[in-house]
Structure formats: C-alpha cells, structure tokens
Design a protein around this motif. Sequence first.
Motif, PDB file in Angstrom:
ATOM      1  N   ARG A 422       0.874  -1.128  -0.149  1.00 38.96           N
ATOM      2  CA  ARG A 422      -0.244   0.295  -0.003  1.00 38.96           C
ATOM      3  C   ARG A 422       0.544   1.277  -0.172  1.00 38.96           C
ATOM      4  N   PRO A 423       0.109   2.094  -0.051  1.00 40.89           N
ATOM      5  CA  PRO A 423       0.892   3.438  -0.453  1.00 40.89           C
ATOM      6  C   PRO A 423       1.019   4.378   1.401  1.00 40.89           C
ATOM      7  N   VAL A 424       2.358   5.338   1.014  1.00 47.45           N
ATOM      8  CA  VAL A 424       2.574   5.547   2.696  1.00 47.45           C
ATOM      9  C   VAL A 424       1.520   6.614   2.702  1.00 47.45           C
ATOM     10  N   THR A 425       0.892   6.482   3.592  1.00 47.80           N
ATOM     11  CA  THR A 425      -0.664   7.254   4.234  1.00 47.80           C
ATOM     12  C   THR A 425      -0.165   8.714   4.981  1.00 47.80           C
ATOM     13  N   LYS A 426      -0.912   9.708   5.617  1.00 48.63           N
ATOM     14  CA  LYS A 426      -1.298  10.337   6.488  1.00 48.63           C
ATOM     15  C   LYS A 426      -1.191   9.630   8.060  1.00 48.63           C
ATOM     16  N   GLN A 498      -0.960  -8.226   8.248  1.00 48.95           N
ATOM     17  CA  GLN A 498      -0.956  -6.877   9.607  1.00 48.95           C
ATOM     18  C   GLN A 498      -1.940  -5.964   9.383  1.00 48.95           C
ATOM     19  N   THR A 499      -2.825  -5.398  10.298  1.00 46.92           N
ATOM     20  CA  THR A 499      -3.737  -4.628  10.152  1.00 46.92           C
ATOM     21  C   THR A 499      -2.905  -3.021   9.869  1.00 46.92           C
ATOM     22  N   GLY A 500      -3.547  -2.757   8.824  1.00 51.06           N
ATOM     23  CA  GLY A 500      -3.382  -1.346   8.006  1.00 51.06           C
ATOM     24  C   GLY A 500      -2.494  -1.801   7.183  1.00 51.06           C
ATOM     25  N   ALA A 501      -2.527  -2.944   6.731  1.00 51.27           N
ATOM     26  CA  ALA A 501      -1.681  -2.754   5.020  1.00 51.27           C
ATOM     27  C   ALA A 501      -2.562  -3.176   3.987  1.00 51.27           C
TER      28      ALA A 501
HETATM   29  P1  ADP Z   1      -6.159  -3.190   6.709  1.00 49.16           P
HETATM   30  O1  ADP Z   1      -7.677  -3.971   5.832  1.00 49.16           O
HETATM   31  O2  ADP Z   1      -5.129  -4.435   6.147  1.00 49.16           O
HETATM   32  O3  ADP Z   1      -6.370  -3.057   8.518  1.00 49.16           O
HETATM   33  P2  ADP Z   1      -7.116  -1.355   5.580  1.00 49.16           P
HETATM   34  O4  ADP Z   1      -7.814  -1.905   4.081  1.00 49.16           O
HETATM   35  O5  ADP Z   1      -8.337  -0.846   6.349  1.00 49.16           O
HETATM   36  O6  ADP Z   1      -6.416  -1.997   5.992  1.00 49.16           O
HETATM   37  O7  ADP Z   1      -6.173   0.121   4.660  1.00 49.16           O
HETATM   38  C1  ADP Z   1      -5.028   0.743   6.107  1.00 49.16           C
HETATM   39  C2  ADP Z   1      -5.180   2.346   5.150  1.00 49.16           C
HETATM   40  O8  ADP Z   1      -4.303   2.485   4.293  1.00 49.16           O
HETATM   41  C3  ADP Z   1      -7.028   2.678   5.164  1.00 49.16           C
HETATM   42  O9  ADP Z   1      -7.161   3.817   5.124  1.00 49.16           O
HETATM   43  C4  ADP Z   1      -6.351   2.063   3.187  1.00 49.16           C
HETATM   44  O10 ADP Z   1      -7.916   2.824   2.931  1.00 49.16           O
HETATM   45  C5  ADP Z   1      -5.623   3.165   2.584  1.00 49.16           C
HETATM   46  N1  ADP Z   1      -4.758   2.409   1.855  1.00 49.16           N
HETATM   47  C6  ADP Z   1      -4.778   0.505   1.971  1.00 49.16           C
HETATM   48  N2  ADP Z   1      -4.174   0.311   0.581  1.00 49.16           N
HETATM   49  C7  ADP Z   1      -3.637   1.262  -0.058  1.00 49.16           C
HETATM   50  C8  ADP Z   1      -4.139   1.599  -1.648  1.00 49.16           C
HETATM   51  N3  ADP Z   1      -3.429   0.468  -2.253  1.00 49.16           N
HETATM   52  N4  ADP Z   1      -4.309   2.484  -1.647  1.00 49.16           N
HETATM   53  C9  ADP Z   1      -4.820   3.669  -0.551  1.00 49.16           C
HETATM   54  N5  ADP Z   1      -4.629   3.758   0.132  1.00 49.16           N
HETATM   55  C10 ADP Z   1      -4.605   2.620   0.697  1.00 49.16           C
END
Ligand code: ADP
Length: 802
Positions: A422-426, A498-501
């Motif tokens: 996934r990309p780096v997020t805020k 992992q959670t948040g991945a």
């Molecule tokens: P998980 O289900 O593994 O706990 P999430 O799907 O809820 O993780 O993702 C965590 C955060 O990262 C969310 O805010 C989601 O929108 C964002 N995110 C995850 N993958 C991407 C992606 N490929 N592009 C953009 N945002 C992503």
Amino acid sequence: MNVEKTGGRPFGSGRCSSLSGSPGAAPVVHRMVEAMSQLREEKAQLQEELVALRERLAVRDSEQQATSTQLQNQVEHLKEKLISQAQEVSRLRSELGGTDLEKHRDLLMVENERLRQEMRRCEAELQELRAKPAAPCAGCEHSQESAQLRDRLSQLQLEVAENKGLLSELNLEVQQKTDRLAEVELRLKDCLAEKAQEEERLSRRLRDSHETIASLRAQSPPIKYVIKTVEVESSKTKQALSESQARNQHLQEQVAMQRQVLKEMEQQLQSSHQLTAQLRAQIAMYESELERAHGQMLEEMQSLEEDKNRAIEEAFARAQVEMKAVHENLAGVRTNLLTLQPALRTLTNDYNGLKRQVRGFPLLLQEALKSVKAEIGQAIEEVNSNNQELLRKYRRELQLRKKCHNELVRLKGNIRVIARVRPVTKEDGEGPEATNAVTFDPDDDSIIHLLHKGKPVSFELDKVFSSQASQQDVFQEVQALITSCIDGFNVCIFAYGQTGAGKTYTMEGTPENPGINQRALRLLFSEVQEKASDWEYTITVSAAEIYNEVLRDLLGQEPQEKLEIRLCPDGSGQLYVPGLTEFQVQSVEDINKVFEFGHTNRTTEFTNLNEHSSRSHALLIVTVRGVDCSTGLRTTGKLNLVDLAGSERVGKSGAEGSRLREAQHINKSLSALGDVIAALRSRQGHVPFRNSKLTYLLQDSLSGDSKTLMVVQVSPVEKNTSETLYSLKFAERVRSVELGPGSRRTELGSWSSQEHLEWEPACQTSQPSARAHSAPGSGTTSRPGSIRRKLQPSGKSRPLPV
Ligand code: ADP
Ligand code: MG
C-alpha cells in the motif's frame, strides 16, 4: 487796318484744323463695328461646328445601337439554337436509355453547360457595350479633359459676350460724342458766317465813309463841316468796331474752348481705340484658345470614336470566334448524335430481347423455386444431422476442456501468492519511522526488496504490486480465477497481512474505487449475461465472519447466532452450513444492498468495528449455479473472498485476557491456513482442514480442482518492517512449497499456532525456518535472497478427506 488783318487770319486757320478732325472718328467706329460683326460671325461658325459635331455623335450612337441590337439578335439566335439542341438532347435521352448512351448524354450535357457559359459571357459583354454610350468612357481621363474643355469654352463664350456688351457701350458713347461734335461744328459754322457778313458790312461802310470823306475834302468848306460830321460819325463807327472786336474776341474764346473740347474728345477716342485694340487682342486670344479647345475636343472625340470602334470590333471578333466554336460544338453534337443512333438501335434490340425473357421468367422462377425448395429441405436435414453430431462433439469437447483445465491447474500449481504494497498514508505519521522501506525490481515484477534494520532482504513471489498499482491492476490479475467460477470451479481469494496493510482496501475498496469483491460480482454478471443464450445462471451471495473460532451469519436476522459446519446428508461428502443466509443477486444494486446489510449487522453487533474487523475473518461467498439449456448439464462454482484478521503477532507484546484469546485464535487459524495451503500445494496426503473453522468451512473450495490466491498486503513504512518481513516470509513459505514435474511430496511438517506466533524471521539469509518443512537436502534457491524448496515425491495423491 492792321488789327483787322491779324484778327481775320488766325480765325480762318483755326476753322480749317477743327474741320479736318471730325471726319477721322467715324472710320474708327466703323472698324470697331466691323470687328464686332466679324466676331459675331466667327461665333456663329463655331456654334454651327458644335452642332455638326453633336449630330455626328448622335449618328455614331445610333450606329452603335444598331450594332448592339445586331449582336443581341445574334445572341438570341444562339440561345434559340441552344434551346433546340437541349430539346434534341432531351428527346434523344428519353428515346435512349442504355449505359453507353448515358455517357454520350453526359458529354452532351457538359458541352451544353459550356455553351451556356459562353452565351452568358457574350451577354455580359453586350451589356458592357450598351453601357458605354450612356456614360462614355465613364471615369476615363479623356472624358474628364473634354469636360474641362467644355467648361473653359463656356467660360470663354461668357467673356466674349461680356466684351461685346462693353464694346457696344463704347460705340454708343462714341456715337454720342460724334453727334455733339457735329452740332458744335454746325454752330461754329453759323458764327463764322455771321462774322463774315458783319465784316463785309463794316468794310463796305468803311469804304463808303472813305469815299464820302474824299468827296467832301474835294468840296472844301462844306467839306469841313462834312469832315466834322464824319469825324463825329467815325467815332461812332469806331465804337461800333470796338464792339465788334470785343464780340470777335468772345467768339474766338468760344472757338478755343470748342477746340479744347474737341481735343479731349480726340483723346477719349484715342483711349477707346486702345481699349478696342486690347479687346481685339483678348478676343484673338480667346479665339485661339477656343480653337485649341475645339481641336482638343475633336481629338478627344476622335480617340473616343476609335476606342468605341475598337471595342465594337473586338466584341464582334469575339462573338464571331464564339459563334465559330458554338458551330463546331454543334457539329460535334451532331456527329455524336449520329454515333448514338446505332447504339440506340442495339439497345432497343437488347431491350426487346429482355422483354421476351421477362415474359418467360415466372415459369422459370417457379421451376427454380421448386428445385431450390427441395435443395433447402435436403440441406436442412443435413444441417440437422450435422448439428446433432456437433452437439455431441461439443459436449465431448466440454468434458475435455474441463479435464485439460484441471490438468493445467495441476501442472501450474493451483495456489498462487502475490503481494501488494500500500502507499504511505497520513496515518503513518512523519519522521524516520514513516520512511519507505520497500523497493521493487524494475525488471522483474515478482521481486520485492525490504530494508529491515538496515539490511536488505529480497523475496520472490508470483507477482508483486507496487504502491502505484490500481484496484483495476490487481483485479486484472485475479480476473481469470473469477471467470473460472462460472465453469464450475471453486475459487478462494485471501487477503493476508497486518492490520492497516490494506486488506480491506483490496477486498472491499471504497465506494468510488471498489475492490475485488464488487468488481468480481460485476464481472460475473457480465459473463453470465454473455452466455445467457446457452446457459441459465443464478448467482447467490452469503456473508459470514469467524471471530474467536465462532462462525456467524452476517446476512441473517440474528447475527450473534453461532453457526455450525455440517456434512451434507446426501452422502456427497459436501459440507454445508445450516442457517447461513443466501441472497440471490441479479444486479450491482442487489450487491450493494447485500453489502450494506452485512455492514449494518456488523456495526450494530460491535461497537468498535475497526478493531473487531481486524480480529475476525470476513467471508463473502458467491455461488454460481448454471444449467446448459441445450444439454441440461449443471455446474456449480463457488467464489470465496476472504478478508483475513490482522496477522500481527500480538502475543509477543504480552497481551492478556480476551485480547490474548483473540490473538491465539487468529494465530491458530492463520497457521492452519498456512498448513492447509502448504499441504495442498505439496500434494500432501493429509490436509489438516479441520484445524480451524476457516479451513474447515473452505474445505470444498481449497481442495480438488479449486484455485487459491493469497494476496499478501504489505505496509511500506519503516516502523512496520518487522511485520512486513514476517508477512513476506509467510507468503514465500506458502509459495515455496512447490510441486516438481511428476514429483509429489507426501509429507510436510505442519505450522503449529505456536510456530505462527513465534516464528522469527531469518533476515540475513531470508531462509525460512527449516523446522516447518524439514526436507533434508531438498532446499534450492532460484535466485539470491529467495526461498524455493523442492518437495520430494511420496507416491500417489489421495482423494482429499472430508
Ligand atoms: P487492513 O484492512 O489491512 O487493516 P485497510 O484496508 O483498512 O487495512 O487500509 C488501511 C488504510 O490504508 C486505509 O485508510 C486504506 O484506505 C489505506 N490503503 C490501503 N491500501 C491502499 C492503497 N492501495 N491505496 C490507497 N490507500 C490504501
Ligand atoms: Mg481491515
């Protein structure tokens, strides 16, 4: 006596000089009058010439008019000819009708058009010629010059008239003066005559007196008396003489005055002569100017005349040339017509022949129809039998295809593992912890590099999606799996990490950018729609979750109810979940409703959904049932889309109570999944499906011809590298359990839940724990940093136990 003599002479000479002046004035006036009449004559002549010129112009105009009417007549004539030609052409066109004739017709039409254009041009020129006399050389410099000359001429004529008025006034004055002179001369004559008579009388009396005196002297005494008387008388006479002398003086003065007047008049006459000479000179000048203007006008007229003639000649020559061309065209048209006639004859013959053929056509048609009907009947029978044959072949091919597919899946390995970063997020925050620790191989999309604790580790999977990959890119990869569901295959897609991945993002996605779940159902709908002519499909959807090893229905009325997995009572060995709700869906709207319903159930059940969902497995089970309309063949395919619980190792952080229980359950089920996949991939005899609710529920969909895809979700940031490393090792371990061609492994060490928890990554070598898959001497690596373990064969594969 002296006085008398001198007084008489000057008077006489003065009279002579005054008389010689008066007859000289009359000829001057006469000459002036003559000059005037000459001028008048010249003017009349010029006027006559002007009139003559105007007449000539009028004649020319009429000639031009005649020429133009002649030209117009010619044009009219040409027009008539053209019309007759067009009529002839149309007549021929109506008579003929063949394709060859059409070409000729087209040619004629083109010629006709050209002739029309020429005629229009002729007409335009004619119009021009007509316009010319109305405005001769409008705007040309000659016309301007001639207008100027005309203006000058009229000016000169005005001046001449003025001068003539002046001259006549002068003449009148001269006449008056001449009359006055004649009168004065007449009076002078009378005075002179009177004076001469008086002198005569006085001299006669003087002579008489002298004679009387002499006679008296001769007579002595009386004479003295007489003398005395005479003397007395003589004094009287002297007085009379002096009186007459005074009168004479007065008359002389009058004469001098008259002379003075005469002199003045002569001077006036002189000046009037000079004026006349000047006027004459002016008149001569005007005349020469008039002459010049006249000459210029004549030249102008001449050049205009020449221009006009030239234009007429040119127009005439052009008209003649055009006439000639028209004649030639006419001749061409005539010859064309002559050549067309034989063609017309042959066409008529053809037409008659065709007519005869058409008459016989219905009979022929009936016969042909009969034979064709018979042929068609025969062909239909043939096609029918062919069809039967083809249907039989098709069914055989279908079976074969499925067999081939199974074989292909077997050879290819029906379990694939891919990674998505996934990309780096805020939410990752800032600083060194949030820096990117994951890189990719630009030449190989199956390699991923991780910088863990300053050391690079590489992994090889079936495919790696970078953070730039879109939902569609990922879906593209799984698309083939989903469509195979329609053919009756079972499919499992897991999101691990992992959670948040990004597991939920990949599976569910966002409303604007949906993930695999919704895209898969959309694809199924469209595929089913495409096959609707041959197959009848029903698509049903169930949603469930497994939390702490308890299965719950997410679409049921009572979500908290525990569900059990049971064997089908029909003895097929299939499993089923009694009470699990199934919704039939037919459109995207239906799917959305189902998802929404499931979501609401989950939200009402758990206050912190995010936390809960990260600790439970969410399953979307899509069942596609099909019936082949022609054969009655039935297929059932199941698509299991699983958003797994977070794979992070909570146990290590010393969690207690319910949190520890949750973590143990998660680890147990994930380890069981790892074990099952490893066992399946290595064609192990025993596959431990029953070790967890998840694997047990998915048993059907994991065994046999089914296909499995594991999407390992990875967080790119520094602070998650430990978990990332763990996830990638899990992925590679699942993948590395590989089946060599013709070789099968019968045994494989299982992953205990404990192992799932405690398995520490071997970072430097990136070699997974050998304990899990102890196969001495069997480990090979296909590239540095990647793990690839060849598994040993162990005899035949057994049918999977239920
Ligand atoms: P998980 O289900 O593994 O706990 P999430 O799907 O809820 O993780 O993702 C965590 C955060 O990262 C969310 O805010 C989601 O929108 C964002 N995110 C995850 N993958 C991407 C992606 N490929 N592009 C953009 N945002 C992503
Ligand atoms: Mg999630």
